[in-house]
Design an enzyme around this catalytic site. Structure first.
Site, PDB file in Angstrom:
ATOM      1  N   ASN A 192     -38.530 -16.523  55.316  1.00 58.77           N
ATOM      2  CA  ASN A 192     -37.998 -17.772  54.771  1.00 58.77           C
ATOM      3  C   ASN A 192     -38.856 -18.133  53.574  1.00 58.77           C
ATOM      4  O   ASN A 192     -39.926 -18.738  53.715  1.00 58.77           O
ATOM      5  CB  ASN A 192     -38.037 -18.870  55.837  1.00 58.77           C
ATOM      6  CG  ASN A 192     -37.490 -20.207  55.335  1.00 58.77           C
ATOM      7  OD1 ASN A 192     -37.125 -20.347  54.175  1.00 58.77           O
ATOM      8  ND2 ASN A 192     -37.444 -21.189  56.219  1.00 58.77           N
TER       9      ASN A 192
ATOM     10  N   ARG B 240     -35.671 -38.435  52.648  1.00 56.55           N
ATOM     11  CA  ARG B 240     -34.364 -38.502  51.989  1.00 56.55           C
ATOM     12  C   ARG B 240     -33.622 -39.771  52.403  1.00 56.55           C
ATOM     13  O   ARG B 240     -33.663 -40.171  53.564  1.00 56.55           O
ATOM     14  CB  ARG B 240     -33.521 -37.283  52.348  1.00 56.55           C
ATOM     15  CG  ARG B 240     -34.057 -35.965  51.784  1.00 56.55           C
ATOM     16  CD  ARG B 240     -33.146 -34.820  52.171  1.00 56.55           C
ATOM     17  NE  ARG B 240     -33.678 -33.530  51.759  1.00 56.55           N
ATOM     18  CZ  ARG B 240     -33.735 -32.456  52.533  1.00 56.55           C
ATOM     19  NH1 ARG B 240     -33.279 -32.505  53.779  1.00 56.55           N
ATOM     20  NH2 ARG B 240     -34.232 -31.322  52.079  1.00 56.55           N
TER      21      ARG B 240
ATOM     22  N   GLU C 190     -33.688 -20.981  65.161  1.00 55.42           N
ATOM     23  CA  GLU C 190     -33.023 -20.466  63.964  1.00 55.42           C
ATOM     24  C   GLU C 190     -33.466 -19.039  63.648  1.00 55.42           C
ATOM     25  O   GLU C 190     -32.675 -18.232  63.154  1.00 55.42           O
ATOM     26  CB  GLU C 190     -33.321 -21.390  62.787  1.00 55.42           C
ATOM     27  CG  GLU C 190     -32.745 -22.788  62.959  1.00 55.42           C
ATOM     28  CD  GLU C 190     -33.204 -23.751  61.894  1.00 55.42           C
ATOM     29  OE1 GLU C 190     -32.550 -23.815  60.838  1.00 55.42           O
ATOM     30  OE2 GLU C 190     -34.225 -24.439  62.111  1.00 55.42           O
TER      31      GLU C 190
END
Length: 400
Positions: free
Chosen positions: A7, A239, A383
Protein backbone atom coordinates in the site's frame (compact mmCIF):
# COMPACT_ATOMS: atom_id res chain seq x y z
CA UNK A 1 1.29 -19.05 -2.21
CA UNK A 2 3.03 -16.10 -0.53
CA UNK A 3 1.68 -12.68 -1.48
CA UNK A 4 3.56 -9.45 -0.81
CA UNK A 5 0.86 -6.83 -0.13
CA UNK A 6 1.81 -3.24 -0.81
CA UNK A 7 0.00 0.00 0.00
CA UNK A 8 2.11 2.87 -1.33
CA UNK A 9 1.30 6.38 -0.10
CA UNK A 10 2.92 9.67 -1.04
CA UNK A 11 5.57 9.47 1.71
CA UNK A 12 4.81 6.11 3.31
CA UNK A 13 4.61 2.44 2.45
CA UNK A 14 2.57 -0.20 4.28
CA UNK A 15 3.23 -3.87 3.61
CA UNK A 16 2.37 -7.41 4.64
CA UNK A 17 3.59 -10.84 3.65
CA UNK A 18 0.67 -13.27 3.78
CA UNK A 19 -0.34 -16.77 2.78
CA UNK A 20 -3.96 -16.20 1.69
CA UNK A 21 -4.89 -19.88 1.81
CA UNK A 22 -4.11 -20.07 5.54
CA UNK A 23 -4.42 -16.34 6.37
CA UNK A 24 -1.00 -16.62 8.05
CA UNK A 25 0.79 -13.26 8.21
CA UNK A 26 4.56 -13.71 8.21
CA UNK A 27 5.41 -10.03 8.51
CA UNK A 28 3.77 -6.63 8.59
CA UNK A 29 5.36 -3.21 8.51
CA UNK A 30 5.47 0.44 7.62
CA UNK A 31 8.02 2.71 5.99
CA UNK A 32 7.55 6.33 7.06
CA UNK A 33 9.09 9.66 6.10
CA UNK A 34 10.19 8.48 2.66
CA UNK A 35 12.15 11.28 1.01
CA UNK A 36 12.86 12.91 4.39
CA UNK A 37 14.95 10.60 6.59
CA UNK A 38 13.29 7.18 6.67
CA UNK A 39 11.95 4.89 9.40
CA UNK A 40 11.07 1.20 8.96
CA UNK A 41 8.82 -0.46 11.52
CA UNK A 42 8.78 -4.24 10.98
CA UNK A 43 6.80 -6.85 12.93
CA UNK A 44 7.30 -10.59 12.54
CA UNK A 45 7.16 -13.93 14.36
CA UNK A 46 5.44 -13.97 17.73
CA UNK A 47 5.06 -10.25 18.21
CA UNK A 48 8.70 -9.44 17.52
CA UNK A 49 9.42 -5.88 16.41
CA UNK A 50 12.28 -4.23 14.58
CA UNK A 51 12.75 -0.50 13.97
CA UNK A 52 15.36 0.82 11.54
CA UNK A 53 16.23 4.45 10.85
CA UNK A 54 17.70 4.38 7.35
CA UNK A 55 17.51 7.05 4.63
CA UNK A 56 14.92 6.27 1.97
CA UNK A 57 15.25 8.95 -0.73
CA UNK A 58 12.50 7.35 -2.83
CA UNK A 59 9.97 4.52 -2.72
CA UNK A 60 12.47 2.36 -4.61
CA UNK A 61 14.92 2.41 -1.69
CA UNK A 62 12.04 1.80 0.71
CA UNK A 63 10.86 -1.32 -1.12
CA UNK A 64 14.47 -2.53 -1.49
CA UNK A 65 14.91 -2.15 2.28
CA UNK A 66 11.68 -4.03 3.01
CA UNK A 67 12.70 -6.93 0.76
CA UNK A 68 16.16 -7.02 2.34
CA UNK A 69 14.60 -7.03 5.81
CA UNK A 70 12.35 -9.95 4.86
CA UNK A 71 15.27 -12.12 3.70
CA UNK A 72 18.48 -10.99 5.41
CA UNK A 73 18.15 -9.05 8.67
CA UNK A 74 17.11 -10.17 12.13
CA UNK A 75 13.56 -9.66 10.84
CA UNK A 76 14.05 -12.45 8.27
CA UNK A 77 10.98 -14.56 7.54
CA UNK A 78 11.82 -16.05 4.10
CA UNK A 79 15.02 -17.34 2.53
CA UNK A 80 14.81 -15.46 -0.75
CA UNK A 81 12.74 -12.93 -2.64
CA UNK A 82 12.01 -15.86 -4.96
CA UNK A 83 9.80 -17.25 -2.17
CA UNK A 84 7.35 -14.43 -2.92
CA UNK A 85 4.90 -15.70 -5.52
CA UNK A 86 3.00 -12.49 -6.33
CA UNK A 87 2.51 -8.88 -5.34
CA UNK A 88 -0.91 -7.44 -4.51
CA UNK A 89 -1.26 -3.66 -4.62
CA UNK A 90 -3.86 -1.47 -3.00
CA UNK A 91 -5.08 0.92 -5.70
CA UNK A 92 -7.28 3.78 -4.55
CA UNK A 93 -9.16 4.88 -7.65
CA UNK A 94 -10.24 2.70 -10.56
CA UNK A 95 -12.96 5.03 -11.86
CA UNK A 96 -15.51 3.22 -14.02
CA UNK A 97 -12.74 1.29 -15.75
CA UNK A 98 -12.12 -1.31 -13.06
CA UNK A 99 -15.05 -3.10 -11.44
CA UNK A 100 -12.80 -5.88 -10.12
CA UNK A 101 -9.16 -6.60 -9.35
CA UNK A 102 -6.88 -7.03 -12.36
CA UNK A 103 -3.41 -8.19 -13.33
CA UNK A 104 -1.11 -5.18 -13.65
CA UNK A 105 -0.11 -4.61 -17.28
CA UNK A 106 1.19 -1.64 -19.23
CA UNK A 107 -2.37 -1.00 -20.38
CA UNK A 108 -3.68 -1.03 -16.79
CA UNK A 109 -0.99 1.39 -15.64
CA UNK A 110 -1.72 3.68 -18.58
CA UNK A 111 -5.41 3.71 -17.68
CA UNK A 112 -4.60 4.40 -14.02
CA UNK A 113 -2.50 7.37 -15.13
CA UNK A 114 -5.51 8.72 -17.02
CA UNK A 115 -7.46 8.51 -13.73
CA UNK A 116 -4.90 10.56 -11.77
CA UNK A 117 -7.13 13.71 -11.84
CA UNK A 118 -9.69 11.75 -9.78
CA UNK A 119 -7.09 10.80 -7.13
CA UNK A 120 -4.08 13.10 -7.54
CA UNK A 121 -2.58 12.22 -4.15
CA UNK A 122 -3.06 8.45 -4.26
CA UNK A 123 -2.94 7.05 -7.79
CA UNK A 124 0.60 8.33 -8.58
CA UNK A 125 1.96 6.62 -5.45
CA UNK A 126 0.05 3.40 -6.21
CA UNK A 127 1.40 3.36 -9.76
CA UNK A 128 4.91 4.05 -8.52
CA UNK A 129 4.71 1.01 -6.21
CA UNK A 130 3.63 -1.21 -9.11
CA UNK A 131 6.39 0.00 -11.43
CA UNK A 132 9.09 -0.38 -8.77
CA UNK A 133 7.99 -3.95 -7.95
CA UNK A 134 8.12 -4.78 -11.67
CA UNK A 135 11.71 -3.52 -11.72
CA UNK A 136 12.87 -5.16 -8.48
CA UNK A 137 11.07 -8.48 -8.96
CA UNK A 138 10.91 -9.02 -12.73
CA UNK A 139 8.58 -11.78 -13.84
CA UNK A 140 6.56 -11.77 -10.61
CA UNK A 141 2.84 -11.19 -11.22
CA UNK A 142 1.42 -7.92 -9.85
CA UNK A 143 -2.29 -7.47 -9.14
CA UNK A 144 -4.15 -4.19 -8.56
CA UNK A 145 -7.04 -4.27 -6.06
CA UNK A 146 -9.16 -1.11 -6.26
CA UNK A 147 -10.87 0.66 -3.35
CA UNK A 148 -13.60 1.79 -5.72
CA UNK A 149 -14.33 -1.57 -7.39
CA UNK A 150 -16.86 -2.93 -4.88
CA UNK A 151 -19.04 0.16 -5.33
CA UNK A 152 -19.28 -0.18 -9.12
CA UNK A 153 -22.53 -2.13 -8.70
CA UNK A 154 -24.38 1.01 -7.56
CA UNK A 155 -27.33 1.88 -9.84
CA UNK A 156 -27.07 5.11 -11.82
CA UNK A 157 -29.70 6.89 -9.72
CA UNK A 158 -27.50 6.28 -6.65
CA UNK A 159 -24.14 7.33 -8.06
CA UNK A 160 -25.17 10.30 -10.21
CA UNK A 161 -25.05 13.89 -8.96
CA UNK A 162 -27.88 16.21 -10.02
CA UNK A 163 -25.49 18.37 -12.04
CA UNK A 164 -25.78 18.95 -15.80
CA UNK A 165 -25.44 15.51 -17.36
CA UNK A 166 -22.42 16.48 -19.43
CA UNK A 167 -20.45 16.99 -16.19
CA UNK A 168 -20.62 13.20 -15.98
CA UNK A 169 -20.10 12.36 -19.65
CA UNK A 170 -17.23 14.83 -20.11
CA UNK A 171 -15.46 14.61 -16.78
CA UNK A 172 -16.68 11.49 -14.98
CA UNK A 173 -18.12 13.54 -12.10
CA UNK A 174 -20.16 11.06 -10.05
CA UNK A 175 -20.07 9.16 -6.77
CA UNK A 176 -17.41 6.42 -6.71
CA UNK A 177 -17.05 5.45 -3.04
CA UNK A 178 -13.99 4.15 -1.20
CA UNK A 179 -12.98 1.60 1.47
CA UNK A 180 -14.38 -0.99 -0.94
CA UNK A 181 -12.13 -3.85 0.22
CA UNK A 182 -13.33 -3.34 3.80
CA UNK A 183 -17.00 -3.09 2.85
CA UNK A 184 -16.64 -6.23 0.72
CA UNK A 185 -14.91 -8.22 3.47
CA UNK A 186 -17.23 -7.18 6.29
CA UNK A 187 -20.46 -7.62 4.32
CA UNK A 188 -19.41 -11.15 3.33
CA UNK A 189 -18.47 -11.99 6.89
CA UNK A 190 -21.89 -10.74 7.96
CA UNK A 191 -23.62 -12.94 5.39
CA UNK A 192 -21.74 -15.93 6.80
CA UNK A 193 -22.69 -14.98 10.36
CA UNK A 194 -26.31 -14.69 9.27
CA UNK A 195 -25.92 -18.08 7.59
CA UNK A 196 -27.83 -16.57 4.72
CA UNK A 197 -26.57 -15.86 1.21
CA UNK A 198 -29.78 -14.77 -0.50
CA UNK A 199 -32.06 -11.84 0.29
CA UNK A 200 -29.49 -10.25 2.59
CA UNK A 201 -29.71 -6.57 3.46
CA UNK A 202 -26.55 -5.40 5.18
CA UNK A 203 -25.30 -1.98 6.25
CA UNK A 204 -21.57 -1.63 6.88
CA UNK A 205 -20.17 1.25 8.93
CA UNK A 206 -16.42 1.48 8.34
CA UNK A 207 -15.41 3.96 11.03
CA UNK A 208 -11.88 5.23 11.56
CA UNK A 209 -9.91 8.34 10.76
CA UNK A 210 -11.60 7.94 7.38
CA UNK A 211 -15.19 6.69 7.60
CA UNK A 212 -17.90 5.52 5.22
CA UNK A 213 -21.18 3.62 5.21
CA UNK A 214 -22.45 1.23 2.53
CA UNK A 215 -25.75 -0.44 1.75
CA UNK A 216 -25.21 -4.00 0.48
CA UNK A 217 -28.02 -6.03 -1.08
CA UNK A 218 -27.31 -9.73 -1.71
CA UNK A 219 -23.57 -9.06 -1.61
CA UNK A 220 -23.71 -6.09 -4.03
CA UNK A 221 -23.22 -2.47 -3.05
CA UNK A 222 -26.25 -0.31 -3.93
CA UNK A 223 -25.11 2.91 -2.25
CA UNK A 224 -22.23 4.35 -0.23
CA UNK A 225 -21.56 7.60 1.60
CA UNK A 226 -18.27 8.74 0.03
CA UNK A 227 -18.45 10.42 -3.35
CA UNK A 228 -16.18 11.62 -6.12
CA UNK A 229 -13.55 12.01 -3.40
CA UNK A 230 -13.31 10.70 0.18
CA UNK A 231 -14.30 14.07 1.69
CA UNK A 232 -18.03 13.49 1.06
CA UNK A 233 -20.23 11.63 3.51
CA UNK A 234 -19.61 11.17 7.22
CA UNK A 235 -17.77 13.56 9.51
CA UNK A 236 -14.30 12.01 9.95
CA UNK A 237 -11.03 12.59 11.79
CA UNK A 238 -10.08 15.70 9.81
CA UNK A 239 -12.59 15.64 6.91
CA UNK A 240 -15.76 17.70 7.01
CA UNK A 241 -18.05 15.21 5.29
CA UNK A 242 -21.29 16.55 3.82
CA UNK A 243 -21.21 20.36 3.64
CA UNK A 244 -23.51 22.42 1.42
CA UNK A 245 -21.90 24.12 -1.58
CA UNK A 246 -23.30 27.45 -0.40
CA UNK A 247 -21.54 27.10 2.95
CA UNK A 248 -18.25 26.36 1.20
CA UNK A 249 -18.64 29.35 -1.12
CA UNK A 250 -19.52 31.62 1.80
CA UNK A 251 -16.54 30.37 3.85
CA UNK A 252 -14.22 31.03 0.89
CA UNK A 253 -15.55 34.57 0.50
CA UNK A 254 -15.43 35.47 4.19
CA UNK A 255 -11.98 33.91 4.73
CA UNK A 256 -10.61 34.95 1.33
CA UNK A 257 -9.68 31.35 0.48
CA UNK A 258 -8.69 29.85 -2.85
CA UNK A 259 -10.30 26.55 -3.83
CA UNK A 260 -7.12 24.68 -2.86
CA UNK A 261 -7.10 26.39 0.54
CA UNK A 262 -10.78 25.56 1.06
CA UNK A 263 -10.14 21.92 0.19
CA UNK A 264 -7.24 21.90 2.64
CA UNK A 265 -9.59 23.13 5.37
CA UNK A 266 -12.22 20.52 4.50
CA UNK A 267 -9.77 17.62 4.24
CA UNK A 268 -7.22 18.37 6.97
CA UNK A 269 -8.64 20.84 9.49
CA UNK A 270 -12.29 19.87 9.86
CA UNK A 271 -14.21 16.87 11.20
CA UNK A 272 -13.49 15.68 14.74
CA UNK A 273 -10.39 17.87 14.91
CA UNK A 274 -12.18 20.98 13.68
CA UNK A 275 -15.15 20.69 16.03
CA UNK A 276 -13.32 19.55 19.16
CA UNK A 277 -10.31 21.81 18.68
CA UNK A 278 -8.44 19.07 20.51
CA UNK A 279 -7.56 16.10 18.31
CA UNK A 280 -8.57 14.03 15.30
CA UNK A 281 -8.25 10.92 17.50
CA UNK A 282 -11.68 10.05 18.87
CA UNK A 283 -10.13 8.40 21.94
CA UNK A 284 -8.69 11.75 23.05
CA UNK A 285 -11.96 13.52 22.28
CA UNK A 286 -13.96 10.96 24.30
CA UNK A 287 -11.58 11.57 27.19
CA UNK A 288 -12.08 15.32 26.79
CA UNK A 289 -15.85 14.85 26.84
CA UNK A 290 -15.62 12.85 30.07
CA UNK A 291 -13.61 15.71 31.57
CA UNK A 292 -16.38 18.18 30.76
CA UNK A 293 -15.14 19.68 27.49
CA UNK A 294 -18.33 20.73 25.68
CA UNK A 295 -16.70 20.98 22.24
CA UNK A 296 -15.55 17.38 22.63
CA UNK A 297 -19.10 16.41 23.63
CA UNK A 298 -20.41 18.16 20.52
CA UNK A 299 -17.91 16.35 18.28
CA UNK A 300 -18.93 12.95 19.69
CA UNK A 301 -22.63 13.71 19.29
CA UNK A 302 -22.11 14.91 15.72
CA UNK A 303 -20.12 11.79 14.77
CA UNK A 304 -22.84 9.47 16.08
CA UNK A 305 -25.70 11.53 14.60
CA UNK A 306 -24.09 11.60 11.14
CA UNK A 307 -23.67 7.82 11.14
CA UNK A 308 -27.22 7.31 12.43
CA UNK A 309 -28.68 9.43 9.58
CA UNK A 310 -26.94 7.28 6.96
CA UNK A 311 -28.03 4.06 8.68
CA UNK A 312 -31.65 5.24 8.57
CA UNK A 313 -31.36 6.26 4.93
CA UNK A 314 -29.86 2.90 3.97
CA UNK A 315 -32.52 0.93 5.85
CA UNK A 316 -34.95 2.75 3.55
CA UNK A 317 -32.80 2.09 0.46
CA UNK A 318 -32.60 -1.62 1.29
CA UNK A 319 -36.29 -1.86 2.29
CA UNK A 320 -35.23 -3.17 5.68
CA UNK A 321 -32.05 -4.52 7.24
CA UNK A 322 -30.82 -7.93 8.33
CA UNK A 323 -27.54 -6.80 9.86
CA UNK A 324 -25.89 -3.52 10.84
CA UNK A 325 -22.10 -3.93 10.99
CA UNK A 326 -19.45 -1.84 12.73
CA UNK A 327 -15.80 -2.08 11.71
CA UNK A 328 -12.60 0.00 11.65
CA UNK A 329 -10.75 1.48 14.62
CA UNK A 330 -13.75 3.43 15.90
CA UNK A 331 -16.38 0.91 14.83
CA UNK A 332 -14.61 -1.96 16.56
CA UNK A 333 -13.53 -0.17 19.73
CA UNK A 334 -15.83 2.77 20.54
CA UNK A 335 -18.77 1.21 22.39
CA UNK A 336 -20.28 4.64 23.12
CA UNK A 337 -20.49 5.51 19.42
CA UNK A 338 -22.20 2.18 18.66
CA UNK A 339 -24.62 2.83 21.53
CA UNK A 340 -25.46 6.34 20.33
CA UNK A 341 -25.90 5.23 16.71
CA UNK A 342 -28.31 2.44 17.67
CA UNK A 343 -30.28 4.44 20.24
CA UNK A 344 -33.86 4.79 19.02
CA UNK A 345 -33.52 2.36 16.11
CA UNK A 346 -35.82 -0.20 17.78
CA UNK A 347 -38.55 0.55 15.23
CA UNK A 348 -36.12 -0.55 12.50
CA UNK A 349 -35.54 -3.85 14.29
CA UNK A 350 -32.12 -2.85 15.65
CA UNK A 351 -31.92 -3.28 19.43
CA UNK A 352 -28.45 -3.15 20.98
CA UNK A 353 -27.58 -5.13 24.12
CA UNK A 354 -25.62 -2.78 26.44
CA UNK A 355 -23.78 -5.64 28.16
CA UNK A 356 -22.69 -7.26 24.90
CA UNK A 357 -21.82 -3.87 23.45
CA UNK A 358 -19.44 -3.03 26.29
CA UNK A 359 -17.82 -6.45 26.41
CA UNK A 360 -14.31 -6.18 24.93
CA UNK A 361 -13.27 -8.73 22.34
CA UNK A 362 -11.13 -8.86 19.21
CA UNK A 363 -13.41 -11.42 17.60
CA UNK A 364 -16.44 -10.87 15.38
CA UNK A 365 -19.55 -10.81 17.55
CA UNK A 366 -23.27 -10.06 17.70
CA UNK A 367 -24.13 -7.24 20.11
CA UNK A 368 -27.89 -7.16 19.50
CA UNK A 369 -30.36 -8.35 22.10
CA UNK A 370 -31.67 -11.87 21.66
CA UNK A 371 -35.05 -10.43 20.75
CA UNK A 372 -33.76 -7.94 18.19
CA UNK A 373 -35.37 -8.51 14.79
CA UNK A 374 -32.11 -7.61 13.04
CA UNK A 375 -28.56 -8.38 14.04
CA UNK A 376 -25.87 -5.86 15.07
CA UNK A 377 -22.37 -7.14 14.39
CA UNK A 378 -18.91 -5.91 15.32
CA UNK A 379 -16.57 -7.39 12.70
CA UNK A 380 -12.81 -6.67 12.55
CA UNK A 381 -11.97 -5.79 8.97
CA UNK A 382 -9.17 -7.43 6.99
CA UNK A 383 -8.50 -5.44 3.83
CA UNK A 384 -5.08 -7.05 3.41
CA UNK A 385 -6.67 -10.48 3.17
CA UNK A 386 -8.96 -9.25 0.40
CA UNK A 387 -5.93 -7.98 -1.53
CA UNK A 388 -3.99 -11.20 -0.94
CA UNK A 389 -6.95 -13.43 -1.79
CA UNK A 390 -7.81 -11.55 -4.99
CA UNK A 391 -4.14 -11.76 -6.01
CA UNK A 392 -4.11 -15.49 -5.28
CA UNK A 393 -7.28 -16.11 -7.31
CA UNK A 394 -6.14 -14.10 -10.34
CA UNK A 395 -2.63 -15.57 -10.42
CA UNK A 396 -3.91 -19.12 -9.86
CA UNK A 397 -6.36 -18.77 -12.72
CA UNK A 398 -3.60 -17.62 -15.06
CA UNK A 399 -1.39 -20.54 -14.06
CA UNK A 400 -3.99 -23.15 -15.03
Amino acid sequence: MLVFILNAGSSSLKYQLMNPTTKEVLAVGLCERIGIDGILKHEFGEGQKLTLEIPMPTHKEAIELVLKTLVESEGKVINSVDDIDAIGHRAVHGGEEFASSVMVTDKVIAKMKELIPLAPLHNPANIMGMEICQQLMPGKPNVAVFDTAFHQTMPDYAYMYALPHDMYTKHGIRKYGFHGTSHYFVSNEARAMLDKKQNTRIIVCHLGNGSSVSAVLNGKCIDTSMGLTPVQGLMMGTRAGDVGAGAISYMMTRENLTIDQALDVMNKKSGILGISGKSSDLREVLEGMQNGDDKCRLAVDMVAYNIKKYVGAYVAALDGVDALCFTGGIGENAALIREKVCAGLDSMGLVIDPVKNNRKSRDARDIATNGSASRIFVIPTNEEFVIANDTFKIVSELQK
